[in-house]
Scaffold this active site. Structure first.
Site, PDB file in Angstrom:
ATOM      1  N   LYS A   1       0.868  -1.174   0.000  1.00 35.80           N
ATOM      2  CA  LYS A   1       0.000   0.000   0.000  1.00 35.80           C
ATOM      3  C   LYS A   1       0.907   1.227   0.000  1.00 35.80           C
ATOM      4  O   LYS A   1       1.707   1.419   0.920  1.00 35.80           O
ATOM      5  CB  LYS A   1      -0.879  -0.023   1.235  1.00 35.80           C
ATOM      6  CG  LYS A   1      -1.717   1.223   1.379  1.00 35.80           C
ATOM      7  CD  LYS A   1      -2.749   1.049   2.452  1.00 35.80           C
ATOM      8  CE  LYS A   1      -3.596   2.282   2.586  1.00 35.80           C
ATOM      9  NZ  LYS A   1      -4.676   2.088   3.539  1.00 35.80           N
TER      10      LYS A   1
ATOM     11  N   ARG B   1     -10.894   9.431   2.002  1.00 35.90           N
ATOM     12  CA  ARG B   1     -10.742  10.026   3.341  1.00 35.90           C
ATOM     13  C   ARG B   1     -11.887  10.985   3.610  1.00 35.90           C
ATOM     14  O   ARG B   1     -12.348  11.109   4.749  1.00 35.90           O
ATOM     15  CB  ARG B   1      -9.380  10.716   3.459  1.00 35.90           C
ATOM     16  CG  ARG B   1      -8.243   9.703   3.470  1.00 35.90           C
ATOM     17  CD  ARG B   1      -6.873  10.351   3.511  1.00 35.90           C
ATOM     18  NE  ARG B   1      -5.822   9.348   3.353  1.00 35.90           N
ATOM     19  CZ  ARG B   1      -4.559   9.631   3.081  1.00 35.90           C
ATOM     20  NH1 ARG B   1      -4.168  10.894   2.949  1.00 35.90           N
ATOM     21  NH2 ARG B   1      -3.672   8.660   2.941  1.00 35.90           N
TER      22      ARG B   1
ATOM     23  N   LYS C   1       1.199   9.897   5.530  1.00 32.35           N
ATOM     24  CA  LYS C   1       1.326   8.535   6.068  1.00 32.35           C
ATOM     25  C   LYS C   1       2.635   7.882   5.624  1.00 32.35           C
ATOM     26  O   LYS C   1       2.746   6.662   5.543  1.00 32.35           O
ATOM     27  CB  LYS C   1       0.106   7.704   5.650  1.00 32.35           C
ATOM     28  CG  LYS C   1      -1.223   8.270   6.164  1.00 32.35           C
ATOM     29  CD  LYS C   1      -2.385   7.282   6.021  1.00 32.35           C
ATOM     30  CE  LYS C   1      -3.668   7.848   6.625  1.00 32.35           C
ATOM     31  NZ  LYS C   1      -4.807   6.911   6.551  1.00 32.35           N
TER      32      LYS C   1
ATOM     33  N   GLU D   1       7.875  -6.851   1.049  1.00 36.69           N
ATOM     34  CA  GLU D   1       6.609  -6.787   1.800  1.00 36.69           C
ATOM     35  C   GLU D   1       5.768  -8.041   1.548  1.00 36.69           C
ATOM     36  O   GLU D   1       5.241  -8.654   2.473  1.00 36.69           O
ATOM     37  CB  GLU D   1       5.792  -5.549   1.389  1.00 36.69           C
ATOM     38  CG  GLU D   1       6.269  -4.233   1.984  1.00 36.69           C
ATOM     39  CD  GLU D   1       5.885  -4.079   3.466  1.00 36.69           C
ATOM     40  OE1 GLU D   1       5.246  -4.979   4.023  1.00 36.69           O
ATOM     41  OE2 GLU D   1       6.258  -3.054   4.054  1.00 36.69           O
TER      42      GLU D   1
ATOM     43  N   LYS E   1      -2.105  -1.431  -4.069  1.00 36.69           N
ATOM     44  CA  LYS E   1      -2.969  -0.254  -3.950  1.00 36.69           C
ATOM     45  C   LYS E   1      -2.138   1.017  -3.982  1.00 36.69           C
ATOM     46  O   LYS E   1      -1.129   1.071  -3.273  1.00 36.69           O
ATOM     47  CB  LYS E   1      -3.711  -0.372  -2.619  1.00 36.69           C
ATOM     48  CG  LYS E   1      -4.602   0.771  -2.285  1.00 36.69           C
ATOM     49  CD  LYS E   1      -5.209   0.540  -0.943  1.00 36.69           C
ATOM     50  CE  LYS E   1      -5.947   1.780  -0.524  1.00 36.69           C
ATOM     51  NZ  LYS E   1      -6.357   1.726   0.859  1.00 36.69           N
TER      52      LYS E   1
ATOM     53  N   SER F   1     -10.173   5.575  -4.684  1.00 33.42           N
ATOM     54  CA  SER F   1     -11.150   6.644  -4.829  1.00 33.42           C
ATOM     55  C   SER F   1     -10.716   7.752  -5.791  1.00 33.42           C
ATOM     56  O   SER F   1     -11.521   8.240  -6.584  1.00 33.42           O
ATOM     57  CB  SER F   1     -11.456   7.235  -3.450  1.00 33.42           C
ATOM     58  OG  SER F   1     -10.258   7.683  -2.831  1.00 33.42           O
TER      59      SER F   1
ATOM     60  N   TYR G   1     -15.009   1.099  -7.240  1.00 27.58           N
ATOM     61  CA  TYR G   1     -16.291   1.769  -6.996  1.00 27.58           C
ATOM     62  C   TYR G   1     -17.188   1.669  -8.226  1.00 27.58           C
ATOM     63  O   TYR G   1     -18.346   2.048  -8.180  1.00 27.58           O
ATOM     64  CB  TYR G   1     -16.053   3.230  -6.590  1.00 27.58           C
ATOM     65  CG  TYR G   1     -15.189   3.313  -5.337  1.00 27.58           C
ATOM     66  CD1 TYR G   1     -15.750   3.174  -4.072  1.00 27.58           C
ATOM     67  CD2 TYR G   1     -13.798   3.465  -5.425  1.00 27.58           C
ATOM     68  CE1 TYR G   1     -14.967   3.201  -2.936  1.00 27.58           C
ATOM     69  CE2 TYR G   1     -12.996   3.496  -4.302  1.00 27.58           C
ATOM     70  CZ  TYR G   1     -13.586   3.361  -3.053  1.00 27.58           C
ATOM     71  OH  TYR G   1     -12.803   3.369  -1.923  1.00 27.58           O
TER      72      TYR G   1
HETATM   73  C1  PBG Z   1      -7.526   2.956   5.434  1.00 25.87           C
HETATM   74  C2  PBG Z   1      -7.801   2.934   3.989  1.00 25.87           C
HETATM   75  C3  PBG Z   1      -7.584   3.939   3.026  1.00 25.87           C
HETATM   76  C4  PBG Z   1      -8.126   3.442   1.839  1.00 25.87           C
HETATM   77  C5  PBG Z   1      -8.620   2.155   2.093  1.00 25.87           C
HETATM   78  N1  PBG Z   1      -8.391   1.849   3.423  1.00 25.87           N
HETATM   79  C6  PBG Z   1      -7.058   5.319   3.125  1.00 25.87           C
HETATM   80  C7  PBG Z   1      -5.738   5.596   3.652  1.00 25.87           C
HETATM   81  O1  PBG Z   1      -4.895   4.714   3.853  1.00 25.87           O
HETATM   82  O2  PBG Z   1      -5.511   6.775   3.931  1.00 25.87           O
HETATM   83  C8  PBG Z   1      -8.180   4.190   0.542  1.00 25.87           C
HETATM   84  C9  PBG Z   1      -9.142   3.673  -0.452  1.00 25.87           C
HETATM   85  C10 PBG Z   1      -9.472   4.614  -1.550  1.00 25.87           C
HETATM   86  O3  PBG Z   1      -8.883   5.693  -1.711  1.00 25.87           O
HETATM   87  O4  PBG Z   1     -10.401   4.259  -2.296  1.00 25.87           O
HETATM   88  N2  PBG Z   1      -6.257   2.645   5.871  1.00 25.87           N
END
Ligand code: PBG
Length: 333
Positions: free
Chosen positions: A200, A210, A223, A239, A254, A280, A318
């Protein structure tokens, strides 16, 4: 590879002349079994709230989840991913609400599991529950690893006991897959699956999500001390290697489209199912482009196909419902 032949005897366009021959030689195909539908859950009754930054996506209150779940089931989507939009007054620095057996996820799990066979995955991470929007607990501005793991293990056990089929740690703490596996097994939850968000990336494409779970405005800083650096790909292999050793059943890449090389790299090096997440930001860019007639709708399946071609077994998107609907009606080419 053998030399493919020479023009004019060999003409690759011959196999593209008609729809029927293109279908015969297609190397990949898309079915609703490839799709995972994210569903946002909110507080309240009889709610279906618009999400400003994600046109066409809604938050549903628990009592109002049935129609969307039924649609997903009818379109033969195998799995949904639940995400909570936690009311601000339930957030604190420790993400305590994550362990409340009446939180939105637990309520939704109990509700959906009473009369539905669809698979359910749940994120394990604290960000929808913390007042600072980070995935773990913080000391001296640093997200603590081992202390966060202690909470994540409890969160995973709680969700599994409430009916979650796939535990999906999305927090990027070190060692959490092994700890969660060990504790699930110890509690006789041996068949609960783990989807590790193994690679990720600390991405700029998560903004609308978010916003959807209400952590955007709260988030202090970024993050980057726990999510991956977008300059790296060797590290993605490390990983994945560790998470497989710790007991992951599937691994996630992701975001999706900016990381096709990572999907391919993992697929070439490990034989484990890969799920990719069209996140998203990718969704909203495409959706806005379609709504403004900048691109046409077929761009959606083109992006999903690229994720499959790279080696994904399934894709969280989505667009899952609209794609599955088109697939059922045979509209997709
Ligand atoms: C939570 C999480 C996130 C997403 C899925 N689980 C956001 C993040 O890590 O800040 C993002 C999914 C998306 O943008 O569709 N840890």
């Amino acid at each position: 590879m053998k030399y493919p032949g020479k023009y004019p005897k060999t003409r690759l366009r011959r196999n593209r002349t008609h729809d029927w021959v293109r279908r015969l030689v297609s190397e990949n195909s898309l079915t609703s079994s490839d799709l995972i539908l994210p569903v946002f859950v909110c507080d309240g009754r009889n709610k279906k709230e618009k999400i400003k930054s994600m046109p066409g996506v809604f938050r549903y209150s628990v009592d109002n989840l049935e129609p969307i779940i039924n649609k997903a089931t009818n379109y033969k989507i195998p799995l949904i991913a639940l995400f909570p939009s936690t009311p601000k007054n339930k957030k604190d620095p420790y993400g305590s609400e994550a362990l409340n057996e009446n939180n939105l996820i637990c309520q939704a799990l109990r509700k959906i599991k009473t009369n539905n066979k669809i698979g359910i995955m749940c994120d394990v991470a604290l960000d929808p529950y913390t007042s600072h929007g980070h995935d773990g607990i913080i000391k001296n501005k640093y997200v603590l690893n081992d202390e966060t793991n202690d909470i994540l293990v409890k969160q995973a056990l709680l969700y599994a006991e409430m009916g979650c089929d796939i535990i999906a740690p999305s927090d990027m703490m070190d060692g959490r897959i092994g700890l969660i596996r060990k504790n699930l097994d110890k509690n006789n939850l041996k068949n609960i699956k783990i989807l590790s968000y193994a690679t990720k990336y600390a991405s700029n494409f998560y903004g609308p999500f978010r916003d959807a779970v209400g952590s955007q405005k709260l988030l202090s800083g970024d993050k980057k001390t726990y999510q991956m650096d977008n300059r790296n790909s060797d590290e993605a292999l490390r990983e994945v290697f560790l998470d497989i050793k710790e007991g992951a059943d599937f691994v996630m890449v992701k975001p999706g489209m900016p990381y096709l090389d990572i999907i391919k790299l993992i697929n070439d090096n490990f034989k484990i199912p890969i799920f990719s997440y069209q996140v998203s930001g990718e969704y909203s860019l495409l959706k806005n482009g379609i709504n403004k007639n900048i691109i046409n709708r077929e761009a959606i399946s083109e992006t999903i196909m690229s994720l499959k071609r790279a080696g994904s077994s399934a894709i969280i998107t989505y667009f899952a419902l609209e794609l599955a609907k088109e697939l059922k009606n045979n509209f997709l080419k």
